[in-house]
Design a protein around this motif. Sequence first.
Motif: not given
Length: 161
Positions: A9-17, A73-75
């Motif tokens: 939700r914190h990324k543009p366009n709410s991509p799926l992880r 970010e992305s640790l």
Amino acid sequence: MIYTGNVKRHKPNSPLRPIISRITIPSYGFAKQLCNIIIPFIPKKYSLKSSDSFIDISHSKQPQGILAPLDMESLFSHVPILPTIEIILNNVYRHLELHPPKIPEEMMKHLLLAYTNKAPFRSPSGQLYLQVEGVAMGSPLGCTFAEFYMRNLEKSYKTPS
């Protein structure tokens, strides 16, 4: 095909992880055993055992030091493998209080490298991929590598006088 994942939700366009289980991969069990061996050597100085500990410190009338959260970010996928292996080996084989494991240091280095660098995983469609940077999400070593790396980073930070 149905994919499972968490929405970022914190990324543009709410991509799926995507959620990719590594439990079915043979190396998972070995990586978990390595974790059990090295986890006791994670430095404890800058860690909190629970959110209750954090609340106690934040409400303290005489706080000591600086309380600052660190976020990366992305640790997992950005933990540098080779430097982190050296951090782990230094903590495990040169610990001031705990005895090192019976595994020779050079063998431990090879095992940590084997179970993190280019670790295989399957996508939900069954395609085989290799993790080429950092530690794979879902690997038992992911959180452990991240903890060793971040604790070393915290230790290197000097508070202003």
